[in-house]
Scaffold this active site. Sequence first.
Site, PDB file in Angstrom:
ATOM      1  N   ASP A 187       0.722  -1.165   0.076  1.00 47.79           N
ATOM      2  CA  ASP A 187       0.020  -0.002  -0.009  1.00 47.79           C
ATOM      3  C   ASP A 187       0.926   1.199   0.011  1.00 47.79           C
ATOM      4  O   ASP A 187       1.840   1.292  -0.816  1.00 47.79           O
ATOM      5  CB  ASP A 187      -1.107   0.007   1.186  1.00 47.79           C
ATOM      6  CG  ASP A 187      -2.123   0.867   1.111  1.00 47.79           C
ATOM      7  OD1 ASP A 187      -3.094   0.756   0.453  1.00 47.79           O
ATOM      8  OD2 ASP A 187      -1.903   1.927   1.713  1.00 47.79           O
ATOM      9  N   TYR A 314      -2.613  10.983   1.894  1.00 48.59           N
ATOM     10  CA  TYR A 314      -2.995  10.782   0.363  1.00 48.59           C
ATOM     11  C   TYR A 314      -2.845  12.144  -0.433  1.00 48.59           C
ATOM     12  O   TYR A 314      -2.576  12.371  -1.615  1.00 48.59           O
ATOM     13  CB  TYR A 314      -4.605  10.191   0.322  1.00 48.59           C
ATOM     14  CG  TYR A 314      -4.744   8.940   0.637  1.00 48.59           C
ATOM     15  CD1 TYR A 314      -5.103   8.035  -0.483  1.00 48.59           C
ATOM     16  CD2 TYR A 314      -4.404   8.368   1.941  1.00 48.59           C
ATOM     17  CE1 TYR A 314      -5.438   6.777  -0.227  1.00 48.59           C
ATOM     18  CE2 TYR A 314      -4.665   7.106   2.024  1.00 48.59           C
ATOM     19  CZ  TYR A 314      -5.152   6.233   1.074  1.00 48.59           C
ATOM     20  OH  TYR A 314      -5.183   4.809   1.225  1.00 48.59           O
ATOM     21  N   HIS A 367      -4.780  -7.679   0.901  1.00 51.75           N
ATOM     22  CA  HIS A 367      -3.965  -6.554   1.077  1.00 51.75           C
ATOM     23  C   HIS A 367      -3.194  -6.166   2.032  1.00 51.75           C
ATOM     24  O   HIS A 367      -2.067  -5.685   2.112  1.00 51.75           O
ATOM     25  CB  HIS A 367      -5.117  -5.410   0.863  1.00 51.75           C
ATOM     26  CG  HIS A 367      -4.261  -3.933   0.464  1.00 51.75           C
ATOM     27  ND1 HIS A 367      -3.738  -3.784  -0.435  1.00 51.75           N
ATOM     28  CD2 HIS A 367      -4.519  -2.683   1.247  1.00 51.75           C
ATOM     29  CE1 HIS A 367      -3.244  -2.324  -0.527  1.00 51.75           C
ATOM     30  NE2 HIS A 367      -3.943  -1.853   0.621  1.00 51.75           N
TER      31      HIS A 367
END
Length: 394
Positions: A187, A314, A367
């Site tokens: 990630d 982000y 994930h």
Amino acid sequence: MPDDLPRPEPFVPQTTPAELEDLRRRLRATRWPDAPDAPEDGGWAMGTDVGYLRELVAYWADAFDWPAQEAALGRLNRFRVPIGGLGIHFVHARAVAPAGPVLPLVLSHGWPDSFWRYTKVVPLLTDPAAHGADPADAFDVVVPDMPGYGYSDRPTGPPLDSIAVAGLWARLMSVLGYERFGAAGGDIGSHVSRYLALDHPDRVVAVHRTDAGVPVFSGDPADLAPEERAWLEEGAAWGRTEGAYAAMHRTKPQTAAAGLTDSPAGLAAWIVEKMRAWSDCDGDIERAYTKDEILTNLTIYWLTGTIGSSMRMYRANGAIPPAQLARRVEVPSGFSLFPGDLVRPPRAWLARTANAVRVSEPPRGGHFAAFEEPELYAEELRAFFRPFRAAATA
């Protein structure tokens, strides 16, 4: 340790009874949304299943034993150290009875988690002999919380991007006395590991990732292999149906942060839906995690108040220039593509963007593979890094 380097201090947080009582009070006072009556829109179809969320919140309020979980986390060797003007929290676990060169390894987590992602895998990597593996595969393991996540400080100025965090990790490894080391992550942690290899190739002997990030390509699509074009299309389709959370994080993170920082039930809804969707669990989240494991992750977010700061990363990463995103990793790279992860890159793309010397496809895991399937993940790291151990001590 040279005098100009900061000194890590042991760190074991202890939650006060008042903090836990406030959490339970908020959970019990949750105002619940209605749920659609139409079968096709029920369950998890439109987001978090309200029925499951009610069950989880009730357990969090009345049965979850955070002091026991906090004590278990406290058995890891945890520290904090000032780096780049921020207090960085990290796990530092040394190899147990190694039978050869020890490879230092820095593991970088992603969102929505923290050092929690690697808590199961740390003992498998530091003491392989105790878990049926070769003692020659032992690692010294470093697991930092990124700034704004977990028990690391939240940046008070602009959020840091993955390039800046990679620089902090290089400094952290110097503080710990590791001149050369391996890097691994998934990630956002995949991005950080990539930039460690790009910006510190003299120090990173090899880099392992479980994904290649969101595909970015600005050239002529005709130059791509058919499977690469299909992957770009698949990634765009995933973004349209599953990427609303990321768009919010990149553009207006403070809007969501106001509610998620105030409501533990809202925080649970935001994170649990992703833990379920991104895991190899066939739609049943508790096939991948127990309630206690889910709530340990959530409680770290709640007590540290880091949901807003974690989302802001982000925004920082969204501003990374395209030229940085297009750089090719020349450091030897390995990829473990777990079947339950998000959009998985084709091998042609991995060869285009990295010196991919090993690509594998484990049979299970998603994930959060290091937490979902720690034994498989540990074996992936052992197998990939085995040829590079001597380089770290040369």
